[in-house]
Write an enzyme that holds these catalytic residues in place. Structure first.
Site, short mmCIF file in Angstrom:
data_model
loop_
_atom_site.label_atom_id
_atom_site.label_comp_id
_atom_site.label_asym_id
_atom_site.label_seq_id
_atom_site.Cartn_x
_atom_site.Cartn_y
_atom_site.Cartn_z
N ASP A 158 70.68 -26.78 13.87
CA ASP A 158 71.59 -25.65 14.01
C ASP A 158 72.76 -25.87 13.06
O ASP A 158 73.24 -27.00 12.91
CB ASP A 158 72.09 -25.51 15.45
N THR A 174 68.36 -12.52 16.34
CA THR A 174 68.11 -11.27 15.61
C THR A 174 68.82 -10.14 16.36
O THR A 174 68.19 -9.28 16.97
CB THR A 174 66.60 -10.96 15.50
N THR A 194 62.38 -12.82 17.77
CA THR A 194 61.85 -11.46 17.86
C THR A 194 62.25 -10.70 16.60
O THR A 194 63.43 -10.47 16.36
CB THR A 194 62.39 -10.75 19.10
N CYS A 237 67.31 -9.39 25.27
CA CYS A 237 66.02 -8.91 24.77
C CYS A 237 65.82 -7.41 24.92
O CYS A 237 65.71 -6.69 23.92
CB CYS A 237 64.88 -9.66 25.46
N LYS A 275 68.20 -4.75 22.85
CA LYS A 275 68.06 -4.75 21.40
C LYS A 275 66.63 -4.46 20.96
O LYS A 275 66.40 -3.83 19.93
CB LYS A 275 68.55 -6.06 20.80
N ARG A 293 75.33 -10.95 27.70
CA ARG A 293 74.96 -9.91 26.74
C ARG A 293 74.45 -8.67 27.46
O ARG A 293 73.54 -8.75 28.27
CB ARG A 293 73.92 -10.46 25.76
#
Length: 469
Positions: free
Chosen positions: A31, A87, A123, A263, A266, A330
């Site tokens: 990372d 993403t 994804t 997930c 988005k 989120r």
């Protein structure tokens, strides 16, 4: 035993790397965020996921799992390179932002000095396998080096990610290089799960189609819930009756405040964007998103129908995270609800078992006045002096509260159950003015003055604390 590099240490990357290490492989996670890697080396995880901390510690101690910020170190002598970077939704009307994937691919190209299989775990839009392949090919420092690209979408539920990795419903692999796909398949053989090998476009679409379908089930039952509420039916019983049909199934038919997380929101937006770009009109996908957005307004409507103006009220919020067993904020419903409530002049008292710090940061990012928000240490603290309680996250802890103690602590006994974790009749007997999602019309809304703890159900005997002892 294989040598594996995982790029990214978010939910997908950290879980994937740790689980592969637990299967006996040598794994290095890379990372570029130095602070995150420094904390991981100290055993401090960037996310909350049940069981993950113990598994990381076990595999680090065994020497199978390590962390670095160096691509050169991470790619040294590895056979498999998993790209598991974010993403997020981009600025272009819902399209997935591919810059982190493309950056990872460029970094791989600069350091790769031997054949390896690059696996898209993130994804990504349909056609991203071609993008990754092109970026690597165009940026290789050693043009003679060969590589293959495989799509291997993840299907990990936050809060149950370890279980989902170790006991998957299926493993999906897509590539134009069948030998590369078969090599990746061998990594998963010990899990004894069905392995589906397709072309790379189909594998990428399977991920989006799966998430969009599950989001559709949620929005469908939420629309049914609104109809149930108007016509007097109980959506929980409707969902139970539907779920016994094997063609439908019971999963994802829980009416509530809609979906959130990293997930579904988005991915549905991204799929709709792909369809729009292809000249199609994805009516159902847009309806799914509209229903999900509108669902959160129900809480405000229910509060104002019972309390009237919210200015000066104290609203208790139970739960911050978008779902239980995670601290992920989120697209969490709590953020919208707290922002709307405080904007109307109400003070908020809130408690979540694990998401207080991530919740505080999320509310601050959304411009919520934190002077109007009191972060409490328990659900009972939230109830103290509250004019209403709103259940936002269905933590098990909230299902087992002493509701008579909760009612006694409140200034007005209004309970808005955004996740239908309580039974209406029982809550009414305890003296609450109870409103769930899609649980029938119930008694007419009554605006209560502060300090009024009487029930609107005058013919229903109220339980007292003494009667339950």
């Amino acid at each position: 035993m294989s040598n594996i590099c995982v790029l990214g240490t978010g939910y997908v990357g950290l879980v994937t790397g740790t689980c592969f290490a637990d299967m006996g492989n040598n794994v290095v996670c890379v990372d570029v965020i130095e602070e995150k890697i420094a904390k991981l080396k100290q055993g401090i995880l960037p996310i909350y996921e049940p069981g993950l901390e113990e598994m990381v510690e076990r595999n680090v101690h065994a020497g199978r799992l390590r962390f670095t910020t160096s691509y050169k170190e991470g790619l040294d002598n590895v056979e498999f390179i998993f790209i598991a970077v974010p993403t997020p939704t981009g600025a272009n009307q819902g399209a997935a932002d591919m810059r982190y994937v493309e950056t990872a691919a460029r970094m791989v190209a600069e350091e790769l000095d031997h054949y390896a299989i690059v696996i898209n775990k993130s994804t990504v839009p349909v056609g991203s396998g071609d993008v990754v392949s092109r970026v690597i090919r165009n940026n290789l420092k050693r043009p003679e080096v060969n590589f293959a690209v495989v799509s291997n979408p993840e299907f990990l539920r936050e809060g149950a990610a370890l279980q989902d990795f170790q006991h998957p419903d299926r493993v999906v692999l897509g590539s134009s290089d069948i030998e590369a796909a078969q090599s990746v398949a061998r990594l998963y053989l010990s899990l004894r799960a069905p392995i589906i090998v397709t072309d790379i476009y189909t594998a990428e679409m399977i991920k989006y189609a799966s998430n969009a379908f599950l989001a559709t089930k949620i929005s469908f039952i939420n629309e049914i819930a609104q109809i149930c509420e108007r016509l007097g039916a109980d959506v929980k019983e409707v969902a139970e009756g539907m779920g016994h049909d094997k063609r439908i199934g019971r999963a994802f038919l829980d009416a509530g405040l809609g979906y959130g997380g990293s997930c579904f929101p988005k991915d549905v937006r991204a799929l709709a964007h792909m369809a729009d770009e292809a000249g199609l009109h994805p009516q159902m996908l847009h309806a799914v998103m509209d229903i999900n957005h509108d669902q959160r307004h129900l809480v405000i409507n229910k509060l104002t129908n019972i309390l009237g103006a919210l200015r000066g009220c104290v609203i208790g919020v139970l739960g911050l995270a978008f779902k239980p067993n995670t601290d992920d904020m989120r697209e969490a419903a709590s953020v919208d609800i707290i922002r709307w409530v405080t904007s109307q002049g109400a003070t908020v008292r809130v408690y979540d078992p694990v998401a207080v710090e991530t919740g505080r940061a999320a509310l601050e990012r959304e411009g919520v006045n934190l002077d109007m928000v009191d972060f409490c240490g328990s659900a009972y603290d939230v109830a103290t002096g509250a004019d209403a309680l709103v259940v936002v996250t269905e933590w098990n802890e909230f299902k087992s509260l002493n509701m008579l103690q909760v009612r006694a602590a409140m200034r007005r006994p209004v309970l808005i159950d955004g996740r239908n974790i309580y039974e209406a009749n029982e809550m009414n007997r305890y003296g609450f003015i109870y409103r769930g999602i899609g649980r029938g019309t119930g008694p007419a809304p009554t605006i209560l003055p502060p300090g009024d703890t009487t029930s609107v159900l005058s013919d229903t005997p109220l339980l007292t604390l003494e009667e339950t002892k």
